[in-house]
Scaffold this motif. Structure first.
Motif, mmCIF file in Angstrom:
data_model
loop_
_atom_site.group_PDB
_atom_site.id
_atom_site.type_symbol
_atom_site.label_atom_id
_atom_site.label_comp_id
_atom_site.label_asym_id
_atom_site.label_seq_id
_atom_site.Cartn_x
_atom_site.Cartn_y
_atom_site.Cartn_z
ATOM 1 N N ASN A 242 25.433 53.857 77.612
ATOM 2 C CA ASN A 242 25.969 54.108 78.944
ATOM 3 C C ASN A 242 25.371 53.081 79.892
ATOM 4 O O ASN A 242 24.145 52.986 80.013
ATOM 5 C CB ASN A 242 25.609 55.527 79.413
ATOM 6 C CG ASN A 242 26.165 56.600 78.494
ATOM 7 O OD1 ASN A 242 27.368 56.723 78.329
ATOM 8 N ND2 ASN A 242 25.270 57.369 77.879
ATOM 9 N N PHE A 244 25.212 51.585 83.791
ATOM 10 C CA PHE A 244 25.463 51.905 85.193
ATOM 11 C C PHE A 244 25.110 50.698 86.059
ATOM 12 O O PHE A 244 23.967 50.234 86.045
ATOM 13 C CB PHE A 244 24.633 53.116 85.626
ATOM 14 C CG PHE A 244 24.932 54.365 84.850
ATOM 15 C CD1 PHE A 244 25.998 55.181 85.193
ATOM 16 C CD2 PHE A 244 24.174 54.718 83.744
ATOM 17 C CE1 PHE A 244 26.296 56.325 84.463
ATOM 18 C CE2 PHE A 244 24.448 55.857 83.008
ATOM 19 C CZ PHE A 244 25.518 56.669 83.374
ATOM 20 N N GLU A 262 27.603 55.385 90.712
ATOM 21 C CA GLU A 262 28.211 56.333 89.781
ATOM 22 C C GLU A 262 27.308 57.515 89.470
ATOM 23 O O GLU A 262 27.771 58.539 88.961
ATOM 24 C CB GLU A 262 28.585 55.621 88.482
ATOM 25 C CG GLU A 262 29.744 54.636 88.650
ATOM 26 C CD GLU A 262 30.057 53.900 87.370
ATOM 27 O OE1 GLU A 262 31.249 53.649 87.127
ATOM 28 O OE2 GLU A 262 29.130 53.584 86.613
ATOM 29 N N CYS A 282 21.588 46.501 86.098
ATOM 30 C CA CYS A 282 22.357 47.425 85.274
ATOM 31 C C CYS A 282 21.369 48.333 84.554
ATOM 32 O O CYS A 282 20.369 47.851 84.006
ATOM 33 C CB CYS A 282 23.213 46.644 84.287
ATOM 34 S SG CYS A 282 24.181 47.662 83.162
ATOM 35 N N HIS A 321 31.876 63.568 75.279
ATOM 36 C CA HIS A 321 32.310 62.790 76.436
ATOM 37 C C HIS A 321 32.163 63.711 77.641
ATOM 38 O O HIS A 321 32.781 64.788 77.691
ATOM 39 C CB HIS A 321 33.778 62.353 76.290
ATOM 40 C CG HIS A 321 33.989 61.342 75.206
ATOM 41 N ND1 HIS A 321 33.560 60.048 75.309
ATOM 42 C CD2 HIS A 321 34.596 61.451 73.993
ATOM 43 C CE1 HIS A 321 33.892 59.384 74.218
ATOM 44 N NE2 HIS A 321 34.503 60.222 73.396
ATOM 45 N N ARG A 323 32.007 64.138 81.997
ATOM 46 C CA ARG A 323 32.429 63.525 83.250
ATOM 47 C C ARG A 323 31.460 63.885 84.373
ATOM 48 O O ARG A 323 31.190 65.060 84.628
ATOM 49 C CB ARG A 323 33.848 63.952 83.626
ATOM 50 C CG ARG A 323 34.419 63.144 84.799
ATOM 51 C CD ARG A 323 35.882 63.474 85.053
ATOM 52 N NE ARG A 323 36.731 63.149 83.915
ATOM 53 C CZ ARG A 323 37.188 61.926 83.648
ATOM 54 N NH1 ARG A 323 36.863 60.907 84.461
ATOM 55 N NH2 ARG A 323 37.962 61.722 82.613
ATOM 56 N N SER A 326 31.047 61.757 89.984
ATOM 57 C CA SER A 326 31.661 60.524 90.474
ATOM 58 C C SER A 326 32.947 60.185 89.738
ATOM 59 O O SER A 326 33.674 59.269 90.130
ATOM 60 C CB SER A 326 30.675 59.363 90.325
ATOM 61 O OG SER A 326 30.402 59.115 88.944
ATOM 62 N N ARG A 328 32.916 59.213 86.536
ATOM 63 C CA ARG A 328 32.535 58.356 85.428
ATOM 64 C C ARG A 328 32.303 59.189 84.160
ATOM 65 O O ARG A 328 31.665 60.236 84.189
ATOM 66 C CB ARG A 328 31.258 57.606 85.810
ATOM 67 C CG ARG A 328 30.482 56.983 84.670
ATOM 68 C CD ARG A 328 31.206 55.788 84.049
ATOM 69 N NE ARG A 328 30.487 55.355 82.863
ATOM 70 C CZ ARG A 328 29.475 54.481 82.867
ATOM 71 N NH1 ARG A 328 29.069 53.948 84.005
ATOM 72 N NH2 ARG A 328 28.894 54.143 81.739
ATOM 73 N N VAL A 330 30.491 59.621 80.534
ATOM 74 C CA VAL A 330 29.295 59.182 79.820
ATOM 75 C C VAL A 330 29.302 59.809 78.434
ATOM 76 O O VAL A 330 29.927 60.849 78.204
ATOM 77 C CB VAL A 330 27.989 59.563 80.561
ATOM 78 C CG1 VAL A 330 27.912 58.865 81.898
ATOM 79 C CG2 VAL A 330 27.866 61.073 80.727
#
Length: 363
Positions: A242, A244, A262, A282, A321, A323, A326, A328, A330
């Motif tokens: 992941n 960001f 995010e 990042c 998965h 959410r 935001s 996004r 992850v």
């Protein structure tokens, strides 16, 4: 580069094919007795580099040194190097023993020595009982063992393997990774493996070089490269991750305060390297490092609320998965035996992580 410890050294190696730069100023060292993997996607330059080491291609610039000796100008047959191709290239009209002995006969060794070496390597790869069979009568794994035996029979100082598992099915490939590495370590030959398969490199290699666009982007033991990638490319290529994007909001002593939109607020991580306020960064988080819980973790600095979008059962693990608020998505991994393996679509949960598990990437 520590020449005292290096067995093979590449210094400033460049190779072009027309306008395409296949190998771009590569410096690399391989230590005596180790299994070293060149890992990368198709077209990254790893096979070109292997062919340069073997003498099948001549570099436009740079040098290849083996045990301190410059072999850059030596033809393939004069290098103490043997290469096993991914097709195995066995002679269909010859028996197993004849295939193994072929290179030794070409070198005009005494018959007794040819017989002794052939018997020895066939025992090593557990193919002595099939010595009179022809390649068409062998399985893929057995053909691979014969090709390896033929390469080892010449007692090379350096063994080169080009995608050695490419012709095998998934289950056999997984079994042969361990078996092949064990055989190579038993004979104590220095070995370079070219592969695009991450698992193959992680399982077999003592160290690896991750390649991209003709360059080596990171080198080290597989576990180190995986846990501490030095770039977005390294983090994304090896396994799931992941990422960001954001900026350094402030430097607070031994901590950095990051603005990662995010994640919905400031994130604190240990300071690393020369990073200044305002710099783009990042943050990398491996899915298995995320702590998933049904309630906010009390010990976490700032747990993040998530909603389950999807779940995939992988046997020993469940891949979620999730959410974020935001929007996004992850990835998170939890043990298949965990009570968290039962989260359903639409269910609310929480994620958090230890600061030491977050890797800051400035590239």
């Amino acid at each position: 580069m520590n020449g005292a410890r290096s067995f093979l050294e590449l210094r400033g190696v460049v190779q072009r094919f027309g306008e395409v730069v296949a190998v771009d100023h590569v410096d690399l060292e391989v230590r005596r007795g180790e299994i070293f993997a060149l890992l990368g996607s198709s077209g990254c330059g790893k096979t070109s580099l292997l062919r340069i080491i073997a003498g099948l291609e001549s570099p436009e610039a740079g040098r290849v040194l083996l045990a301190g000796r410059d072999i850059s100008a030596l033809p393939p047959h004069r290098r103490p190097v043997n290469m096993m191709f991914q097709s195995y290239a066995l002679f269909p009209h010859m028996t197993v023993a004849q295939n193994v002995a072929f290179g030794l006969r070409q070198d005009r060794l005494p018959k007794a020595e040819i017989a002794e070496r052939t018997d020895r390597v066939l025992e090593l790869v557990q193919m002595a009982g099939l010595r009179d069979r022809r390649p068409a009568q062998l399985s893929g794994g057995q053909q691979q063992r014969v090709a390896l035996a033929r390469s080892l029979a010449k007692e090379p100082q350096l063994l080169l393997l080009d995608e050695p598992m490419a012709a095998l099915d998934r289950q056999l490939r997984a079994e042969m990774q361990y078996e092949l590495a064990e055989i190579i370590r038993r004979v104590r030959v220095t070995c370079i493996i070219v592969t695009h398969d991450q698992e193959e490199a992680m399982v077999m290699a003592d160290r690896l070089a991750l390649m991209h666009a003709g360059r080596v982007v990171q080198t080290g033991p597989p576990a180190d490269v995986y846990a501490r990638p030095n770039s977005r490319f390294s983090a994304a290529f090896l396994g799931r991750v992941n990422l960001f994007e954001g900026r350094v909001q402030a430097v607070a002593g031994e901590e950095l305060v990051l603005d990662l939109p995010e994640l919905g607020g400031p994130v604190r991580v240990p300071a690393s390297g020369a990073v200044s306020a305002g710099q783009p960064v990042c943050l990398a988080l491996r899915p298995e490092r995320l702590r998933l819980s049904r309630e906010p973790a009390a010990e976490a600095d700032r747990p993040e609320r998530v909603v389950v979008e999807d779940a995939g059962f992988l046997g020993s693990q469940v891949h979620y998965h999730l959410r974020l608020d935001s929007g996004r998505l992850v990835d998170a991994l939890v043990p298949g035996s965990s009570e968290l393996a039962g989260l359903e679509h639409g269910e609310t949960a929480w994620i958090s992580w230890a600061p030491r598990d977050a890797v800051l990437l400035a590239e």
